[in-house]
Design a protein around this motif. Structure first.
Motif, PDB file in Angstrom:
ATOM      1  N   ILE A 108       0.839  -1.210   0.000  1.00 21.57           N
ATOM      2  CA  ILE A 108       0.000   0.000   0.000  1.00 21.57           C
ATOM      3  C   ILE A 108       0.868   1.252   0.000  1.00 21.57           C
ATOM      4  CG2 ILE A 108      -1.728   1.300   1.309  1.00 21.57           C
ATOM      5  CD1 ILE A 108      -2.787  -1.376   2.352  1.00 21.57           C
ATOM      6  N   PHE A 109       1.925   1.239   0.805  1.00 21.88           N
ATOM      7  CA  PHE A 109       2.811   2.399   0.893  1.00 21.88           C
ATOM      8  C   PHE A 109       3.557   2.624  -0.420  1.00 21.88           C
ATOM      9  CE2 PHE A 109       6.804   4.457   2.568  1.00 21.88           C
ATOM     10  CZ  PHE A 109       6.197   5.659   2.904  1.00 21.88           C
ATOM     11  N   ALA A 110       3.871   1.521  -1.138  1.00 21.80           N
ATOM     12  CA  ALA A 110       4.575   1.645  -2.424  1.00 21.80           C
ATOM     13  C   ALA A 110       3.747   2.399  -3.445  1.00 21.80           C
ATOM     14  CB  ALA A 110       4.923   0.257  -2.959  1.00 21.80           C
ATOM     15  N   ALA A 111       2.414   2.285  -3.337  1.00 22.71           N
ATOM     16  CA  ALA A 111       1.529   2.984  -4.275  1.00 22.71           C
ATOM     17  C   ALA A 111       1.403   4.466  -3.949  1.00 22.71           C
ATOM     18  CB  ALA A 111       0.139   2.342  -4.266  1.00 22.71           C
ATOM     19  N   ALA A 112       2.006   4.897  -2.843  1.00 25.28           N
ATOM     20  CA  ALA A 112       1.971   6.311  -2.467  1.00 25.28           C
ATOM     21  C   ALA A 112       3.324   6.969  -2.592  1.00 25.28           C
ATOM     22  CB  ALA A 112       1.447   6.457  -1.036  1.00 25.28           C
ATOM     23  N   THR A 113       4.374   6.186  -2.746  1.00 28.58           N
ATOM     24  CA  THR A 113       5.718   6.769  -2.858  1.00 28.58           C
ATOM     25  C   THR A 113       6.614   5.814  -3.622  1.00 28.58           C
ATOM     26  OG1 THR A 113       7.666   7.482  -1.642  1.00 28.58           O
ATOM     27  CG2 THR A 113       6.341   5.782  -0.625  1.00 28.58           C
ATOM     28  N   GLY A 114       7.560   6.352  -4.376  1.00 30.13           N
ATOM     29  CA  GLY A 114       8.468   5.524  -5.157  1.00 30.13           C
ATOM     30  C   GLY A 114       9.867   5.490  -4.599  1.00 30.13           C
ATOM     31  N   ILE A 115      10.018   5.601  -3.284  1.00 29.82           N
ATOM     32  CA  ILE A 115      11.334   5.687  -2.663  1.00 29.82           C
ATOM     33  C   ILE A 115      11.608   4.421  -1.866  1.00 29.82           C
ATOM     34  CG2 ILE A 115      12.847   7.127  -1.279  1.00 29.82           C
ATOM     35  CD1 ILE A 115      10.756   9.336  -1.491  1.00 29.82           C
ATOM     36  N   VAL A 116      12.623   3.673  -2.257  1.00 27.45           N
ATOM     37  CA  VAL A 116      12.944   2.424  -1.575  1.00 27.45           C
ATOM     38  C   VAL A 116      13.537   2.690  -0.189  1.00 27.45           C
ATOM     39  CG1 VAL A 116      14.391   0.359  -1.645  1.00 27.45           C
ATOM     40  CG2 VAL A 116      13.253   1.159  -3.712  1.00 27.45           C
ATOM     41  N   GLY A 117      14.473   3.631  -0.113  1.00 26.71           N
ATOM     42  CA  GLY A 117      15.139   3.892   1.160  1.00 26.71           C
ATOM     43  C   GLY A 117      14.169   4.242   2.264  1.00 26.71           C
ATOM     44  N   SER A 118      13.220   5.119   1.966  1.00 28.48           N
ATOM     45  CA  SER A 118      12.228   5.509   2.965  1.00 28.48           C
ATOM     46  C   SER A 118      11.356   4.329   3.367  1.00 28.48           C
ATOM     47  CB  SER A 118      11.345   6.641   2.415  1.00 28.48           C
ATOM     48  OG  SER A 118      12.099   7.816   2.239  1.00 28.48           O
ATOM     49  N   SER A 119      10.960   3.509   2.384  1.00 27.80           N
ATOM     50  CA  SER A 119      10.085   2.374   2.667  1.00 27.80           C
ATOM     51  C   SER A 119      10.769   1.364   3.585  1.00 27.80           C
ATOM     52  CB  SER A 119       9.662   1.695   1.356  1.00 27.80           C
ATOM     53  OG  SER A 119       8.953   2.582   0.527  1.00 27.80           O
ATOM     54  N   VAL A 120      12.015   1.005   3.257  1.00 27.87           N
ATOM     55  CA  VAL A 120      12.739   0.025   4.070  1.00 27.87           C
ATOM     56  C   VAL A 120      12.970   0.560   5.481  1.00 27.87           C
ATOM     57  CG1 VAL A 120      14.913  -1.224   4.329  1.00 27.87           C
ATOM     58  CG2 VAL A 120      13.838  -1.061   2.083  1.00 27.87           C
ATOM     59  N   THR A 121      13.365   1.823   5.566  1.00 31.49           N
ATOM     60  CA  THR A 121      13.610   2.434   6.879  1.00 31.49           C
ATOM     61  C   THR A 121      12.338   2.467   7.705  1.00 31.49           C
ATOM     62  OG1 THR A 121      15.359   3.815   5.938  1.00 31.49           O
ATOM     63  CG2 THR A 121      14.439   4.500   8.048  1.00 31.49           C
ATOM     64  N   ALA A 229      -7.079   5.536   5.020  1.00 26.95           N
ATOM     65  CA  ALA A 229      -7.684   6.723   4.405  1.00 26.95           C
ATOM     66  C   ALA A 229      -6.659   7.709   3.844  1.00 26.95           C
ATOM     67  CB  ALA A 229      -8.609   7.419   5.403  1.00 26.95           C
ATOM     68  N   PRO A 230      -5.629   8.116   4.617  1.00 27.28           N
ATOM     69  CA  PRO A 230      -4.659   9.067   4.053  1.00 27.28           C
ATOM     70  C   PRO A 230      -3.939   8.522   2.823  1.00 27.28           C
ATOM     71  CG  PRO A 230      -4.417   8.909   6.438  1.00 27.28           C
ATOM     72  CD  PRO A 230      -5.314   7.798   6.015  1.00 27.28           C
ATOM     73  N   VAL A 231      -3.569   7.240   2.879  1.00 27.54           N
ATOM     74  CA  VAL A 231      -2.845   6.654   1.758  1.00 27.54           C
ATOM     75  C   VAL A 231      -3.752   6.559   0.533  1.00 27.54           C
ATOM     76  CG1 VAL A 231      -1.508   4.668   0.977  1.00 27.54           C
ATOM     77  CG2 VAL A 231      -1.415   5.351   3.363  1.00 27.54           C
ATOM     78  N   CYS A 257       1.272  15.895  -4.050  1.00 24.50           N
ATOM     79  CA  CYS A 257       2.175  16.501  -3.073  1.00 24.50           C
ATOM     80  C   CYS A 257       1.404  17.464  -2.164  1.00 24.50           C
ATOM     81  CB  CYS A 257       3.283  17.240  -3.809  1.00 24.50           C
ATOM     82  SG  CYS A 257       4.707  17.621  -2.801  1.00 24.50           S
ATOM     83  N   PHE A 258       0.513  18.251  -2.768  1.00 25.32           N
ATOM     84  CA  PHE A 258      -0.296  19.182  -1.977  1.00 25.32           C
ATOM     85  C   PHE A 258      -1.236  18.425  -1.039  1.00 25.32           C
ATOM     86  CE2 PHE A 258      -4.198  21.761  -1.476  1.00 25.32           C
ATOM     87  CZ  PHE A 258      -3.649  22.867  -0.842  1.00 25.32           C
ATOM     88  N   ALA A 259      -1.866  17.351  -1.556  1.00 23.76           N
ATOM     89  CA  ALA A 259      -2.773  16.548  -0.732  1.00 23.76           C
ATOM     90  C   ALA A 259      -2.026  15.903   0.435  1.00 23.76           C
ATOM     91  CB  ALA A 259      -3.441  15.469  -1.593  1.00 23.76           C
ATOM     92  N   THR A 260      -0.818  15.407   0.163  1.00 25.03           N
ATOM     93  CA  THR A 260      -0.018  14.797   1.219  1.00 25.03           C
ATOM     94  C   THR A 260       0.364  15.821   2.278  1.00 25.03           C
ATOM     95  OG1 THR A 260       0.896  13.260  -0.408  1.00 25.03           O
ATOM     96  CG2 THR A 260       2.046  13.437   1.694  1.00 25.03           C
ATOM     97  N   PHE A 261       0.716  17.018   1.822  1.00 27.63           N
ATOM     98  CA  PHE A 261       1.082  18.088   2.767  1.00 27.63           C
ATOM     99  C   PHE A 261      -0.098  18.429   3.685  1.00 27.63           C
ATOM    100  CE2 PHE A 261       1.158  22.675   3.719  1.00 27.63           C
ATOM    101  CZ  PHE A 261       2.309  22.725   4.480  1.00 27.63           C
ATOM    102  N   ILE A 262      -1.303  18.554   3.110  1.00 26.78           N
ATOM    103  CA  ILE A 262      -2.492  18.873   3.912  1.00 26.78           C
ATOM    104  C   ILE A 262      -2.770  17.755   4.913  1.00 26.78           C
ATOM    105  CG2 ILE A 262      -4.978  19.269   3.832  1.00 26.78           C
ATOM    106  CD1 ILE A 262      -3.304  21.610   2.835  1.00 26.78           C
ATOM    107  N   LEU A 263      -2.644  16.499   4.455  1.00 28.95           N
ATOM    108  CA  LEU A 263      -2.913  15.369   5.341  1.00 28.95           C
ATOM    109  C   LEU A 263      -1.907  15.295   6.492  1.00 28.95           C
ATOM    110  CD1 LEU A 263      -3.780  12.593   2.728  1.00 28.95           C
ATOM    111  CD2 LEU A 263      -5.315  13.474   4.494  1.00 28.95           C
ATOM    112  N   THR A 264      -0.639  15.491   6.172  1.00 29.39           N
ATOM    113  CA  THR A 264       0.386  15.403   7.220  1.00 29.39           C
ATOM    114  C   THR A 264       0.254  16.536   8.236  1.00 29.39           C
ATOM    115  OG1 THR A 264       1.918  16.570   5.748  1.00 29.39           O
ATOM    116  CG2 THR A 264       2.046  14.175   5.789  1.00 29.39           C
TER     117      THR A 264
END
Length: 436
Positions: A108-121, A229-231, A257-264
């Protein structure tokens, strides 16, 4: 020495210098300028200006910073924590429940971001302590976390696919569509592997003890809804509008990016320090990727002007291999190169060299790009580079590096199974793009 051979020598020098540890972008630029000046003279500097300007004008690459910032914001705000906790509680009585929670969350997280380093961490921080506390097998645990994290490089919105699109001349939207089913297929293969191993040997992943199971489903459902919901909002605002043909990847990246900023910000877990850290990380990684793209374009242009690309293509085509066997040879080369190299130099240097061969063989480019993407995923799981191992080791120091490597190799072999299935069933990659 002919210009064609000079280009081959330059390619060999390039790989040797990269193996030694020199920065890839500066190495690409220096070798390209030096080789081009020897063969073409001062005109190579005009060529450099043209190539760098072409990258600066590419609107698709402008989406890279947007998708990176989305991933870093999600990582810093810890919005995915509730999703992982909800899945973990829901499956608490199942053998290997933590493996399943990791892989489902990673998908699920992979469908929201394309960064491997962040996902593994992120997965290591969330799942590592729980796996240690419940006596889960370190090898299988490390393999599940690192393999789940690498799904971010394949499942859209993937930064690698955004970079690969202009290289092969295929729209990023088509590559996004093509990567969905293979990405989900790998996720299912990883999940089945963990379930089967825990079924055969329950000690690898015992059910959670009763004191860690929820007293009722109410709080679990609440955590799942608040985590999903956020994802879902992020996915719909980016991948959804891209696949529906409503917006380009760059436009969708800006909206997401804007939607993610508002959610965070609305979650109350974001502060100025985290926002600043996300912005700086985005600037750093974006600059690295875009400089690499520009430098590799220059090297590719010099390599082609020397006639080296055509020379290599003629050698390979003279072998008179059937198209499928030629494709397997190319994928095997990429797989081997993925052990010492990251995906960036392979996509930007090797793929353009073999592209004429693929086109001459009549191989579907969307299928080819998807196969390359799945094969390159192994670069994150194959020693000695295996950057995922170092990301995980940094957040879960209790696990020894040899155990992390042993776990990663299991899932690397499972990825090869995925490559084999994709070779046998091309429609896994080509079906969804035809629906656009």
């Amino acid at each position: 020495m002919s210009n064609e051979v000079l280009g081959i020598v330059a390619l060999g020098v390039l790989f040797v210098v990269i193996f030694i540890g020199f920065p890839i972008a500066f190495t690409l630029g220096t070798v390209a300028l030096a080789t081009g000046f020897i063969a073409l003279g001062p005109v190579v500097f005009d060529l450099a200006v043209l190539q760098f300007h072409s990258v600066m004008k590419d609107t698709v690459l402008a989406s890279v910073p947007f998708f990176l910032l989305m991933g870093f914001l999600l990582e810093q705000s810890q919005l995915v924590d509730r999703l992982f906790l909800g899945i973990q509680q829901l499956l608490a009585g199942v053998r290997g429940s933590l493996y399943l929670a990791v892989l489902i969350t990673a998908t699920i997280f992979a469908a929201a971001t394309g960064i491997v380093g962040s996902s593994v961490t992120l997965l290591g921080v969330m799942a590592g302590p729980a796996m240690i506390r419940n006596n889960y097998d370190p090898k299988l645990s490390a393999g599940a976390i690192t393999a789940g994290g690498t799904l971010g490089i394949l499942i859209p919105p993937s930064v690698m696919l955004i970079v690969m699109g202009p290289v092969v001349g295929v729209p990023a939207t088509d590559l996004f569509s093509a990567a969905i089913l293979p990405g989900l297929l790998l996720s299912v293969i990883f999940t089945l592997w963990c379930l089967i191993r825990c079924w055969l040997n329950p000690s690898l992943g015992p059910p959670l003890p009763m004191d860690q199971r929820p007293a009722s489903l109410g709080p679990v459902i609440k955590d799942l809804l608040l985590g999903v919901a956020p994802v879902v909002v992020v996915i719909l605002s980016t991948l959804g509008v891209i696949l529906a043909g409503i917006a380009t990847p760059t436009d969708a990246g800006a909206v997401g990016c804007f939607a993610t900023f508002i959610l965070t910000v609305g979650s109350g877990r974001m502060n100025w320090a985290k926002l600043k850290r996300s912005a700086f990380q985005t600037l750093e990684v974006s600059s690295m990727i875009l400089l690499l793209v520009a430098a590799s374009n220059l090297f590719g242009a010099v390599f082609s002007r020397l006639g080296s690309a055509e020379f290599v293509a003629q050698i390979l085509t003279s072998m008179s291999l059937p198209p499928t066997m030629m494709l397997i040879v190319i994928l095997a080369l990429i797989f081997v190169l993925g052990w010492p190299l990251e995906w960036v130099p392979i996509v930007l240097i090797v793929v353009p060299i073999v592209l004429p061969i693929v086109q001459a063989a009549g191989i579907d480019l969307i299928w080819f790009c998807t196969l390359v993407a799945v094969t390159l995923q192994t670069a994150w799981l194959s020693p000695p580079v295996a950057l995922s191992a170092y990301f995980l080791r940094g957040v879960v120091p209790q696990w020894q590096l040899k155990d992390i490597y042993a776990g990663m190799v299991q899932f690397m072999l499972l990825q090869l199974v995925g490559v084999g299935l994709l070779l046998m069933f091309p429609r896994l990659a080509t079906w969804l793009p035809t629906l656009n």
